[in-house]
Design a protein around this motif. Structure first.
Motif, PDB file in Angstrom:
ATOM      1  N   ALA A 126     -19.374  15.908 -24.633  1.00  0.00           N
ATOM      2  CA  ALA A 126     -18.406  17.013 -24.736  1.00  0.00           C
ATOM      3  C   ALA A 126     -17.705  17.308 -23.417  1.00  0.00           C
ATOM      4  N   GLY A 127     -18.320  16.947 -22.318  1.00  0.00           N
ATOM      5  CA  GLY A 127     -17.801  17.402 -21.038  1.00  0.00           C
ATOM      6  C   GLY A 127     -18.167  18.866 -20.826  1.00  0.00           C
ATOM      7  N   TYR A 128     -17.463  19.527 -19.933  1.00  0.00           N
ATOM      8  CA  TYR A 128     -17.735  20.938 -19.630  1.00  0.00           C
ATOM      9  C   TYR A 128     -16.746  21.811 -20.398  1.00  0.00           C
ATOM     10  N   CYS A 129     -17.291  22.756 -21.162  1.00  0.00           N
ATOM     11  CA  CYS A 129     -16.487  23.570 -22.068  1.00  0.00           C
ATOM     12  C   CYS A 129     -16.789  25.047 -21.848  1.00  0.00           C
ATOM     13  N   PHE A 130     -15.879  25.887 -22.305  1.00  0.00           N
ATOM     14  CA  PHE A 130     -16.098  27.332 -22.160  1.00  0.00           C
ATOM     15  C   PHE A 130     -15.204  28.106 -23.124  1.00  0.00           C
ATOM     16  N   THR A 131     -15.829  28.979 -23.889  1.00  0.00           N
ATOM     17  CA  THR A 131     -15.102  29.985 -24.669  1.00  0.00           C
ATOM     18  C   THR A 131     -15.261  31.305 -23.932  1.00  0.00           C
ATOM     19  N   GLY A 132     -14.169  31.800 -23.367  1.00  0.00           N
ATOM     20  CA  GLY A 132     -14.229  33.002 -22.542  1.00  0.00           C
ATOM     21  C   GLY A 132     -13.493  34.158 -23.170  1.00  0.00           C
ATOM     22  N   LYS A 173     -19.328  32.040 -24.216  1.00  0.00           N
ATOM     23  CA  LYS A 173     -20.305  30.949 -24.292  1.00  0.00           C
ATOM     24  C   LYS A 173     -19.799  29.680 -23.610  1.00  0.00           C
ATOM     25  N   THR A 174     -20.652  29.132 -22.768  1.00  0.00           N
ATOM     26  CA  THR A 174     -20.379  27.836 -22.142  1.00  0.00           C
ATOM     27  C   THR A 174     -20.972  26.723 -22.994  1.00  0.00           C
ATOM     28  N   GLY A 175     -20.623  25.481 -22.645  1.00  0.00           N
ATOM     29  CA  GLY A 175     -21.225  24.335 -23.293  1.00  0.00           C
ATOM     30  C   GLY A 175     -21.061  23.096 -22.436  1.00  0.00           C
ATOM     31  N   HIS A 176     -22.065  22.222 -22.489  1.00  0.00           N
ATOM     32  CA  HIS A 176     -21.942  20.950 -21.755  1.00  0.00           C
ATOM     33  C   HIS A 176     -22.898  19.919 -22.324  1.00  0.00           C
ATOM     34  N   THR A 177     -22.363  18.753 -22.619  1.00  0.00           N
ATOM     35  CA  THR A 177     -23.140  17.528 -22.837  1.00  0.00           C
ATOM     36  C   THR A 177     -22.310  16.403 -22.225  1.00  0.00           C
ATOM     37  N   ASP A 178     -22.919  15.250 -22.098  1.00  0.00           N
ATOM     38  CA  ASP A 178     -22.169  14.108 -21.554  1.00  0.00           C
ATOM     39  C   ASP A 178     -20.968  13.788 -22.434  1.00  0.00           C
ATOM     40  N   ASP A 206      -5.862  21.690 -32.384  1.00  0.00           N
ATOM     41  CA  ASP A 206      -6.440  21.322 -33.678  1.00  0.00           C
ATOM     42  C   ASP A 206      -7.217  20.008 -33.631  1.00  0.00           C
ATOM     43  N   GLN A 207      -7.298  19.405 -32.458  1.00  0.00           N
ATOM     44  CA  GLN A 207      -8.076  18.178 -32.311  1.00  0.00           C
ATOM     45  C   GLN A 207      -9.554  18.539 -32.210  1.00  0.00           C
ATOM     46  N   VAL A 208     -10.396  17.929 -33.037  1.00  0.00           N
ATOM     47  CA  VAL A 208     -11.821  18.269 -33.005  1.00  0.00           C
ATOM     48  C   VAL A 208     -12.525  17.480 -31.916  1.00  0.00           C
ATOM     49  N   TYR A 209     -13.454  18.163 -31.262  1.00  0.00           N
ATOM     50  CA  TYR A 209     -14.289  17.576 -30.219  1.00  0.00           C
ATOM     51  C   TYR A 209     -15.701  18.129 -30.368  1.00  0.00           C
ATOM     52  N   PRO A 210     -16.691  17.490 -29.778  1.00  0.00           N
ATOM     53  CA  PRO A 210     -18.027  18.097 -29.760  1.00  0.00           C
ATOM     54  C   PRO A 210     -17.997  19.370 -28.908  1.00  0.00           C
ATOM     55  N   PRO A 211     -18.517  20.480 -29.421  1.00  0.00           N
ATOM     56  CA  PRO A 211     -18.433  21.756 -28.697  1.00  0.00           C
ATOM     57  C   PRO A 211     -19.624  22.037 -27.794  1.00  0.00           C
ATOM     58  N   ALA A 212     -20.638  21.157 -27.828  1.00  0.00           N
ATOM     59  CA  ALA A 212     -21.868  21.402 -27.071  1.00  0.00           C
ATOM     60  C   ALA A 212     -22.422  22.784 -27.432  1.00  0.00           C
ATOM     61  N   SER A 213     -22.884  23.539 -26.442  1.00  0.00           N
ATOM     62  CA  SER A 213     -23.574  24.797 -26.735  1.00  0.00           C
ATOM     63  C   SER A 213     -22.656  25.927 -27.187  1.00  0.00           C
TER      64      SER A 213
END
Length: 449
Positions: free
Chosen positions: A273-279, A266-271, A63-70
């Motif tokens: 957000a770090g590297y993210c992935f919804t798989g 969907k993947t996502g990445h910004t400086d 439940d912690q919010v973070y930037p999700p990038a793409s």
């Protein structure tokens, strides 16, 4: 306490039956703490959901919010699909390119295909560029087409997030780029400061992924494409390589991340957000959804996702707790007014399937809630009642209440009448009423002595 007083008390207390039944089966519900201690996942936050049952199998800071990038673009994809299904758009609808979409698309430091202002693209051209290659300019152009402007589109994004119960979600743009990257276009969505960004939790993203898959499963036919050339408006085709390296079909350099059954999302990445992935992965009809946020490298987001998928498939299995039309054992029959029978038994309107840890035993019980719109003021059902007619719902509970469901409504199993109850004729009904009247008189007289 007499029967009528009990019925009045029943009505006042919410018209809810709590089933004392305990159903025992092999397996155990997942313990969040146990899962977290066992996996030691290397991510800021994560969640694993069994799509079929809707149960949460693992979570960490969900439940912690973070930037999700793409990963933001999943909402853009959903709203484009919604426009297609409502016939406001077709795949062949032409889309013009604004100065905003054009300028962002020229920045090859972002994921992009360069767009032209003197060329009209189809919705399909842009959607594939967005879903496969995470093209930011394409996402902006689609947002402007659906909403009239990206600002209007952001309103739709936040309204839809609220509808889905994405309680931590706040969108300011359609792409997931941060305001610092958008320059003069950074004011969209109400954030004018350079640190403005979209914010979502892992649980929010899992809910969104669930709705993409459930409402528009054809989205997966595009998200699973590993490689495709973009040919619209260019002289030399641009090779779009899907950023999801867990898909089949990649070369040897990315084949180590392949995971059989993965088809999105969907993947996502910004400086920031770090590297993210919804798989999401589907094996023999058993689908899982995962989210990892804030991993440290491109490969780590897939390695952590693999850990989640392995955990889901190796440690859990689906268990049928009750079959469709099976009587709700232990549940008292519900009183029926003006029926040839005085009560009706209840049954499950669909199979009850839960996801449980392999090994061990656990007690699962049900709470049955009757639909208040079906009940009289005294808590009775009114005849006639058809066999199979829905009269309420049951929820799977543990002693500490409903446990571990991504969407609470998914843990609502229809409860139906197990038999037909016809209405008595007026003549018999009249005598029943007379009998009830005199019974009341005699009871009143008895109370005087």
């Amino acid at each position: 306490m007499n029967f009528r007083k009990r019925l009045r008390l029943f009505a006042v207390t919410g018209l809810t039956f709590v089933l004392a039944l305990t159903v025992t089966f092999q397996g155990s519900f997942a313990s969040k703490a146990e899962a977290a201690d066992t996996l030691g996942l290397q991510a800021k936050s994560a969640i694993l959901v069994d799509y079929n049952s809707g149960q949460i199998l693992y979570e960490k800071n969900a439940d912690q919010v973070y930037p999700p990038a793409s990963m933001t673009k999943m909402m853009t994809e959903y709203l484009v699909m919604q426009a297609l299904h409502s016939k406001r758009l077709t795949w062949d609808t032409k889309v013009s390119i604004s100065d905003y979409a054009y300028q962002i698309s020229q920045n090859r430091g972002f994921s992009n295909v360069p767009l032209r202002k003197d060329y009209q693209y189809t919705v399909r051209d842009l959607y594939e560029a967005m879903a496969i290659y995470s093209a930011n300019g394409a996402a902006i152009a689609l947002a402007e087409k659906v909403g009239g402007s990206e600002k209007n589109f952001v309103v739709l994004m936040n309204q839809t997030a609220k509808k889905f119960g994405m309680t931590g979600a706040h969108y300011i743009n359609s792409t997931g780029l941060e305001n610092v990257d958008l320059g003069k276009f950074a004011s969209y969505g109400g954030y004018a400061d350079k640190n403005g960004r979209n914010e979502l939790s892992a649980r929010d993203l899992a809910k969104l992924a669930y709705h993409v898959i459930k409402d528009y499963p054809e989205a997966l036919t595009i998200s699973k494409i590993p490689l495709k050339n973009f040919t619209a408006g260019v002289t030399t085709p641009i090779q779009m390589v899907n950023w999801n390296y867990m898909l089949p079909g990649f070369g040897a350099n990315m084949n180590s991340y392949k995971y059989d059954g993965v088809d999105g999302l969907k993947t996502g990445h910004t400086d920031l957000a770090g590297y993210c992935f919804t798989g999401t992965v589907n094996r023999n009809g058993h689908r899982l959804i995962s989210v990892v946020m804030g991993t440290s490298s491109d490969g780590q987001r897939f390695e952590q996702t693999r850990t989640l998928f392995d955990y889901g498939y190796q440690q859990f299995s689906e268990k049928t707790v009750a079959k469709k039309n099976q009587l709700v054992q232990g549940q008292k029959a519900v009183p029926v007014n003006n029926g040839k029978q005085g009560s009706v038994k209840l049954a499950f309107g669909q199979p009850v399937v839960v996801t449980a840890l392999n090994g061990g035993k656990v007690n699962a019980s049900f709470k049955v809630t009757l639909d208040s719109s079906k009940l009289n003021k005294d808590g009775t059902l009114e005849a006639p009642i058809k066999k199979g007619e829905k009269v309420g719902y049951a929820t799977v509970v543990k002693k500490d209440g409903v446990y571990g469901y991504l969407n609470p409504n998914e843990n609502q199993i229809p409860v139906v009448a197990a038999e037909q109850v016809d209405r008595v004729g007026w003549f018999i009904g009249m005598f029943k009423a007379i009998g009830g009247f005199f019974a009341g008189i005699f009871s009143w007289i008895a109370g005087l002595f």
